[in-house]
Design an enzyme around this catalytic site. Sequence first.
Site, PDB file in Angstrom:
ATOM      1  CG  ASP A   1      -2.133   0.838   1.089  1.00 43.07           C
ATOM      2  OD1 ASP A   1      -2.368   1.332  -0.033  1.00 43.07           O
ATOM      3  OD2 ASP A   1      -2.861   1.004   2.072  1.00 43.07           O
ATOM      4  N   GLY A   2       0.380   2.294  -0.662  1.00 42.65           N
ATOM      5  CA  GLY A   2       1.044   3.587  -0.605  1.00 42.65           C
ATOM      6  C   GLY A   2       1.658   4.066  -1.904  1.00 42.65           C
TER       7      GLY A   2
ATOM      8  N   GLY B   1       0.227   5.256  -4.614  1.00 41.77           N
ATOM      9  CA  GLY B   1      -0.398   6.486  -5.068  1.00 41.77           C
ATOM     10  C   GLY B   1       0.031   7.693  -4.246  1.00 41.77           C
ATOM     11  NE  ARG B   2      -1.775   6.450   0.955  1.00 51.24           N
ATOM     12  CZ  ARG B   2      -1.938   5.605   1.979  1.00 51.24           C
ATOM     13  NH1 ARG B   2      -1.962   6.078   3.213  1.00 51.24           N
ATOM     14  NH2 ARG B   2      -2.078   4.313   1.766  1.00 51.24           N
TER      15      ARG B   2
ATOM     16  CB  THR C   1     -12.384  -8.683  -6.845  1.00 53.56           C
ATOM     17  OG1 THR C   1     -12.526  -8.481  -5.422  1.00 53.56           O
ATOM     18  CG2 THR C   1     -11.933 -10.114  -7.090  1.00 53.56           C
TER      19      THR C   1
ATOM     20  CG  ASN D   1      -7.223  -2.908  -6.901  1.00 54.10           C
ATOM     21  OD1 ASN D   1      -6.253  -3.602  -6.593  1.00 54.10           O
ATOM     22  ND2 ASN D   1      -7.689  -1.953  -6.107  1.00 54.10           N
TER      23      ASN D   1
ATOM     24  NE  ARG E   1      -3.130  -2.007   4.135  1.00 47.60           N
ATOM     25  CZ  ARG E   1      -4.337  -2.106   3.628  1.00 47.60           C
ATOM     26  NH1 ARG E   1      -5.128  -3.068   4.029  1.00 47.60           N
ATOM     27  NH2 ARG E   1      -4.759  -1.268   2.712  1.00 47.60           N
TER      28      ARG E   1
ATOM     29  CB  SER F   1      -7.653  -4.486   1.807  1.00 46.45           C
ATOM     30  OG  SER F   1      -7.444  -3.221   2.399  1.00 46.45           O
TER      31      SER F   1
ATOM     32  CD  GLU G   1       2.481 -13.367  15.689  1.00 46.07           C
ATOM     33  OE1 GLU G   1       2.457 -12.198  16.115  1.00 46.07           O
ATOM     34  OE2 GLU G   1       1.995 -14.327  16.306  1.00 46.07           O
TER      35      GLU G   1
END
Length: 239
Positions: free
Chosen positions: A17-18, A20-21, A63, A65, A185, A193, A204
Amino acid sequence: MTKSFDKVPKHVALIMDGNGRWAQERGLSRIEGHKEGAQSVRAVLRAAAQAGVEYITVYAFSTENWKRPPKEVEGLMKLLVGSLNSYEQELHDNHIRLRVMGQFERLPLPVRMRLQKTIDATAHYTDHTFIIALSYGSRTEIADAAKQIAEKVKAGELDPKKINEQTLANHLYLPDVPDPELMIRTSGELRLSNFLLWQISYSEFYITETYWPDFREEQFFQALEAFNHRDRRYGGVKK
C-alpha cells in the site's frame, strides 16, 4: 546485504500500500508510483530468498481494483507484463517459482499468456515460490470454495456431516500452500482489505508507516526481526 534469523517465517504475505500517495507527494502520476513499487517487489524477493523464506504472496490487484480508472488499470496490466519481461531471469537465478491466485480468467488475454509463460517456465523450482494475487478477493475465494463443496454434496461425492475446516481449506485457490505466518502491510493502514481472510487466522501482523515504493531489503529484514520477537501460542498458554 545478507541477514540470518533464529526464526524464519515459511510464508510471508504482503499488502503493498502507498504507491499512489508516494507518487502524489512527489508530483508524479499514480502509475509512476506503481513502477517504483515494482522495484520493491524485486527487492523483497531477493531479501526473502536470502533469508530463507519459502513463500511470498503479494496483493497486486484486488477484485475491487477493477473499479479504478480504466487508464490506471491498463497501466497496471502493462506494468505487470513489463516486469515479467525484465525480471523473469532473476526468478530463474534464484530458483523462484511463479504462481497466481485469483480470477485468472478476468485478466486481459495478453496478460494471461505472459503470466502463463513464466508460470510454466518456473514450475519445476521448489526452493522458493512467488505468488501474485491478481483479480483476487478473499470473500470470493471462500464463496467459490463453498460452491465446489455444495456441488460435491449434491453429486453424492461428499457427506455434509464430514465437512470441516480442512474441507474448505482444500477447496481454496492454492490449497497446497501453507498459511502465512507473517502478514506485512505498508503505509500504516490498519485493515485487511479482503486479503487471505481464511489463511491469516493465526498470522502475525507487521504494520509499517513506510510507503510500498520505499519498502526494500532493509525494511523487509526489519519485519523479519520483529517476527523473531513474537511469541506464537495459537490460542494456547506459554509454557
